[in-house]
Design a protein around this motif. Structure first.
Motif, PDB file in Angstrom:
ATOM      1  N   ARG A  92     -92.786  11.717 -32.975  1.00  0.00           N
ATOM      2  CA  ARG A  92     -91.728  12.714 -32.881  1.00  0.00           C
ATOM      3  C   ARG A  92     -91.572  13.137 -31.421  1.00  0.00           C
ATOM      4  O   ARG A  92     -92.569  13.372 -30.726  1.00  0.00           O
ATOM      5  N   VAL A  93     -90.334  13.222 -30.956  1.00  0.00           N
ATOM      6  CA  VAL A  93     -90.057  13.658 -29.590  1.00  0.00           C
ATOM      7  C   VAL A  93     -88.893  14.638 -29.617  1.00  0.00           C
ATOM      8  O   VAL A  93     -88.183  14.767 -30.618  1.00  0.00           O
ATOM      9  N   MET A  94     -88.685  15.303 -28.493  1.00  0.00           N
ATOM     10  CA  MET A  94     -87.583  16.253 -28.363  1.00  0.00           C
ATOM     11  C   MET A  94     -86.323  15.533 -27.893  1.00  0.00           C
ATOM     12  O   MET A  94     -86.396  14.536 -27.158  1.00  0.00           O
ATOM     13  N   ALA A  95     -85.182  16.038 -28.295  1.00  0.00           N
ATOM     14  CA  ALA A  95     -83.908  15.463 -27.882  1.00  0.00           C
ATOM     15  C   ALA A  95     -83.548  15.918 -26.476  1.00  0.00           C
ATOM     16  O   ALA A  95     -84.066  16.906 -25.961  1.00  0.00           O
ATOM     17  N   GLY A  96     -82.661  15.160 -25.845  1.00  0.00           N
ATOM     18  CA  GLY A  96     -82.112  15.572 -24.563  1.00  0.00           C
ATOM     19  C   GLY A  96     -82.988  15.311 -23.369  1.00  0.00           C
ATOM     20  O   GLY A  96     -82.746  15.874 -22.300  1.00  0.00           O
ATOM     21  N   MET A  97     -83.990  14.470 -23.522  1.00  0.00           N
ATOM     22  CA  MET A  97     -84.853  14.182 -22.381  1.00  0.00           C
ATOM     23  C   MET A  97     -85.393  12.755 -22.481  1.00  0.00           C
ATOM     24  O   MET A  97     -85.541  12.202 -23.567  1.00  0.00           O
ATOM     25  N   ALA A  98     -85.657  12.161 -21.323  1.00  0.00           N
ATOM     26  CA  ALA A  98     -86.197  10.805 -21.296  1.00  0.00           C
ATOM     27  C   ALA A  98     -87.619  10.812 -21.840  1.00  0.00           C
ATOM     28  O   ALA A  98     -88.348  11.797 -21.723  1.00  0.00           O
ATOM     29  N   GLY A 147    -103.660  -3.282 -22.405  1.00  0.00           N
ATOM     30  CA  GLY A 147    -102.750  -3.681 -23.469  1.00  0.00           C
ATOM     31  C   GLY A 147    -101.785  -2.603 -23.913  1.00  0.00           C
ATOM     32  O   GLY A 147    -101.047  -2.790 -24.882  1.00  0.00           O
ATOM     33  N   THR A 148    -101.753  -1.471 -23.209  1.00  0.00           N
ATOM     34  CA  THR A 148    -100.820  -0.394 -23.548  1.00  0.00           C
ATOM     35  C   THR A 148     -99.472  -0.641 -22.875  1.00  0.00           C
ATOM     36  O   THR A 148     -99.394  -0.813 -21.657  1.00  0.00           O
ATOM     37  N   TRP A 149     -98.410  -0.644 -23.699  1.00  0.00           N
ATOM     38  CA  TRP A 149     -97.054  -0.817 -23.172  1.00  0.00           C
ATOM     39  C   TRP A 149     -96.413   0.547 -22.990  1.00  0.00           C
ATOM     40  O   TRP A 149     -96.656   1.476 -23.775  1.00  0.00           O
ATOM     41  N   MET A 150     -95.552   0.680 -21.991  1.00  0.00           N
ATOM     42  CA  MET A 150     -94.839   1.924 -21.731  1.00  0.00           C
ATOM     43  C   MET A 150     -93.342   1.632 -21.621  1.00  0.00           C
ATOM     44  O   MET A 150     -92.893   1.010 -20.653  1.00  0.00           O
ATOM     45  N   ALA A 151     -92.583   2.067 -22.633  1.00  0.00           N
ATOM     46  CA  ALA A 151     -91.138   1.832 -22.674  1.00  0.00           C
ATOM     47  C   ALA A 151     -90.399   3.090 -22.225  1.00  0.00           C
ATOM     48  O   ALA A 151     -90.508   4.137 -22.877  1.00  0.00           O
ATOM     49  N   PRO A 152     -89.647   3.025 -21.119  1.00  0.00           N
ATOM     50  CA  PRO A 152     -88.937   4.205 -20.596  1.00  0.00           C
ATOM     51  C   PRO A 152     -87.627   4.449 -21.338  1.00  0.00           C
ATOM     52  O   PRO A 152     -86.547   4.065 -20.878  1.00  0.00           O
ATOM     53  N   LEU A 153     -87.716   5.111 -22.486  1.00  0.00           N
ATOM     54  CA  LEU A 153     -86.523   5.384 -23.283  1.00  0.00           C
ATOM     55  C   LEU A 153     -85.651   6.428 -22.605  1.00  0.00           C
ATOM     56  O   LEU A 153     -86.142   7.422 -22.063  1.00  0.00           O
ATOM     57  N   GLY A 154     -84.351   6.199 -22.648  1.00  0.00           N
ATOM     58  CA  GLY A 154     -83.412   7.174 -22.113  1.00  0.00           C
ATOM     59  C   GLY A 154     -83.192   8.311 -23.092  1.00  0.00           C
ATOM     60  O   GLY A 154     -83.879   8.426 -24.119  1.00  0.00           O
ATOM     61  N   ASN A 155     -82.225   9.138 -22.807  1.00  0.00           N
ATOM     62  CA  ASN A 155     -81.911  10.289 -23.650  1.00  0.00           C
ATOM     63  C   ASN A 155     -81.600   9.851 -25.081  1.00  0.00           C
ATOM     64  O   ASN A 155     -80.671   9.074 -25.313  1.00  0.00           O
ATOM     65  N   LEU A 156     -82.375  10.340 -26.051  1.00  0.00           N
ATOM     66  CA  LEU A 156     -82.171  10.000 -27.454  1.00  0.00           C
ATOM     67  C   LEU A 156     -81.537  11.164 -28.198  1.00  0.00           C
ATOM     68  O   LEU A 156     -81.995  12.309 -28.074  1.00  0.00           O
ATOM     69  N   GLN A 157     -80.511  10.888 -28.964  1.00  0.00           N
ATOM     70  CA  GLN A 157     -79.862  11.912 -29.768  1.00  0.00           C
ATOM     71  C   GLN A 157     -80.698  12.210 -31.014  1.00  0.00           C
ATOM     72  O   GLN A 157     -81.446  11.362 -31.501  1.00  0.00           O
ATOM     73  N   PRO A 158     -80.596  13.438 -31.541  1.00  0.00           N
ATOM     74  CA  PRO A 158     -81.392  13.799 -32.731  1.00  0.00           C
ATOM     75  C   PRO A 158     -81.145  12.840 -33.890  1.00  0.00           C
ATOM     76  O   PRO A 158     -80.024  12.349 -34.076  1.00  0.00           O
ATOM     77  N   GLY A 159     -82.185  12.623 -34.652  1.00  0.00           N
ATOM     78  CA  GLY A 159     -82.069  11.761 -35.819  1.00  0.00           C
ATOM     79  C   GLY A 159     -83.259  10.835 -35.958  1.00  0.00           C
ATOM     80  O   GLY A 159     -84.265  10.951 -35.254  1.00  0.00           O
ATOM     81  N   LYS A 160     -83.148   9.903 -36.911  1.00  0.00           N
ATOM     82  CA  LYS A 160     -84.191   8.927 -37.171  1.00  0.00           C
ATOM     83  C   LYS A 160     -83.902   7.651 -36.377  1.00  0.00           C
ATOM     84  O   LYS A 160     -82.797   7.097 -36.441  1.00  0.00           O
ATOM     85  N   TRP A 161     -84.885   7.192 -35.647  1.00  0.00           N
ATOM     86  CA  TRP A 161     -84.757   6.000 -34.826  1.00  0.00           C
ATOM     87  C   TRP A 161     -85.762   4.951 -35.267  1.00  0.00           C
ATOM     88  O   TRP A 161     -86.802   5.261 -35.841  1.00  0.00           O
ATOM     89  N   ARG A 162     -85.440   3.693 -34.972  1.00  0.00           N
ATOM     90  CA  ARG A 162     -86.410   2.615 -35.183  1.00  0.00           C
ATOM     91  C   ARG A 162     -86.572   1.877 -33.851  1.00  0.00           C
ATOM     92  O   ARG A 162     -85.588   1.524 -33.195  1.00  0.00           O
ATOM     93  N   LEU A 163     -87.833   1.650 -33.492  1.00  0.00           N
ATOM     94  CA  LEU A 163     -88.175   1.004 -32.235  1.00  0.00           C
ATOM     95  C   LEU A 163     -88.805  -0.356 -32.519  1.00  0.00           C
ATOM     96  O   LEU A 163     -89.799  -0.448 -33.244  1.00  0.00           O
ATOM     97  N   PHE A 164     -88.232  -1.408 -31.939  1.00  0.00           N
ATOM     98  CA  PHE A 164     -88.652  -2.777 -32.215  1.00  0.00           C
ATOM     99  C   PHE A 164     -89.356  -3.390 -31.005  1.00  0.00           C
ATOM    100  O   PHE A 164     -88.947  -3.162 -29.856  1.00  0.00           O
ATOM    101  N   ALA A 165     -90.369  -4.194 -31.276  1.00  0.00           N
ATOM    102  CA  ALA A 165     -91.031  -4.988 -30.247  1.00  0.00           C
ATOM    103  C   ALA A 165     -90.957  -6.453 -30.666  1.00  0.00           C
ATOM    104  O   ALA A 165     -91.421  -6.824 -31.745  1.00  0.00           O
ATOM    105  N   SER A 166     -90.357  -7.282 -29.811  1.00  0.00           N
ATOM    106  CA  SER A 166     -90.228  -8.720 -30.070  1.00  0.00           C
ATOM    107  C   SER A 166     -91.102  -9.468 -29.067  1.00  0.00           C
ATOM    108  O   SER A 166     -90.960  -9.288 -27.850  1.00  0.00           O
ATOM    109  N   PHE A 167     -92.014 -10.324 -29.579  1.00  0.00           N
ATOM    110  CA  PHE A 167     -92.994 -10.956 -28.696  1.00  0.00           C
ATOM    111  C   PHE A 167     -93.572 -12.206 -29.347  1.00  0.00           C
ATOM    112  O   PHE A 167     -93.387 -12.456 -30.547  1.00  0.00           O
ATOM    113  N   ALA A 168     -94.309 -12.978 -28.537  1.00  0.00           N
ATOM    114  CA  ALA A 168     -95.034 -14.154 -29.019  1.00  0.00           C
ATOM    115  C   ALA A 168     -96.405 -14.161 -28.336  1.00  0.00           C
ATOM    116  O   ALA A 168     -96.468 -14.239 -27.102  1.00  0.00           O
TER     117      ALA A 168
END
Length: 310
Positions: A92-98, A147-168
């Motif tokens: 869970r994160v707050m809206a309106g911030m990276a 092995g820790t990844w850090m994804a710099p997400l931009g401003n997210l609007q309120p609601g339910k999101w799904r975050l995908f990781a595609s790799f081999a």
């Protein structure tokens, strides 16, 4: 006389043995009322029913139907697959911030994976999409030594999101296999859903008109052609982006199932377009939201349109 009697006894004994053997064979063949006297070698003689349809060996030898290709490995709607797991402490994160979203990919041994194969110039592709298929983000996060990844997400609007990781993975049991895993993320605040735009074959973004041609059917491989124009003229100066002239990602309306459509054009400098063929195979019928990314004059553009799959 004694020799003749001995010979006769031997012939009689041999005949008796042959008769007994033949009787035994006949008895064995007719010993059960359920015996199938027409059974051929290699077929089961048990009382259990034989499975309907061709045997596995026969199936593998049967030719595939035109237009049918292998089904995608998965829709990305699970955090684990084949012993690999996407884990994060952030739900869970707050809206309106990276947000710097941290996660790991662990292997069957439970340890974070640190060796990944390069796919389209990157070791991992990261996507974010809201439940109404808005707010699309395609990122290439950095991985720390542990092995820790850090994804710099931009401003997210309120609601339910799904975050995908595609790799081999580049080692272990998953080496050479493509995986798409995902986790959900709640963005706090009053969420307001945006209606999905109607299916259309054409959209304009940043002055470019993008047209998609092709009729798709669920679970079948089809050709999809994407054409580019600007001011009514064909575009022929597309620049390479991730080792191709366009990157196409799709999400299914309702459940956010993921699909990546693969381009079939060979890159030759800054001369892409106006038509790009794609190998398209979407597993589920219904509406899909397509996000097409392409680059011109050093600027990355993202065109979004809805495509209906029968």
């Amino acid at each position: 006389m004694s020799a003749r009697m001995s010979s006769a006894r031997r012939r009689t004994l041999a005949a008796t043995v042959c008769s007994a053997a033949l009787a035994g064979v006949l008895a064995a063949c007719g010993s059960s009322s359920h015996a199938d006297h027409t059974s051929m070698p290699g077929m089961s003689h048990s009382d259990s029913a034989m499975p309907a349809g061709p045997s596995p060996a026969t199936t593998s030898a049967m030719p595939s139907m035109p237009g049918m290709g292998p089904m995608p490995a998965g829709d990305g709607l699970s955090e684990s697959d084949g012993g690999y797991r996407m884990a994060s402490r952030t739900a869970r994160v707050m809206a309106g911030m990276a947000t710097s979203y941290r996660f790991t990919i662990s292997g069957p041994d439970g340890k974070p994976v640190t060796s990944f194969a390069v796919d389209q110039t990157k070791k991992l592709h990261f996507y974010a999409i809201r439940s109404d298929l808005t707010g699309f983000q395609h990122l290439h996060p950095a991985m720390a030594a542990d092995g820790t990844w850090m994804a710099p997400l931009g401003n997210l609007q309120p609601g339910k999101w799904r975050l995908f990781a595609s790799f081999a993975p580049d080692s272990g049991s998953g080496k050479g296999k493509d995986f798409v895993l995902s986790r959900t993320l709640t963005v706090a605040g009053n969420a307001s859903a945006t209606p999905l735009p109607k299916a259309a074959s054409k959209v304009t973004v940043d002055g470019y008109t993008v047209t998609v041609q092709g009729e798709l059917m669920a679970g079948m491989a089809h050709d999809l052609t994407v054409s580019f124009a600007k001011n009514g003229k064909p575009v022929t100066d597309l620049q390479p982006y991730l080792d191709t002239y366009a990157h196409l990602t799709a999400f299914h309306a309702g459940d956010q199932a993921f699909a990546h459509l693969h381009p079939q054009t060979t890159v030759n400098g800054d001369h892409g377009g106006p038509d790009l063929p794609f190998h398209a195979e979407l597993p589920t019928s219904g509406d899909w939201r397509l996000f097409l990314q392409f680059r011109t004059a050093g600027t990355l553009h993202t065109a979004a349109l809805t495509l209906h799959v029968s």
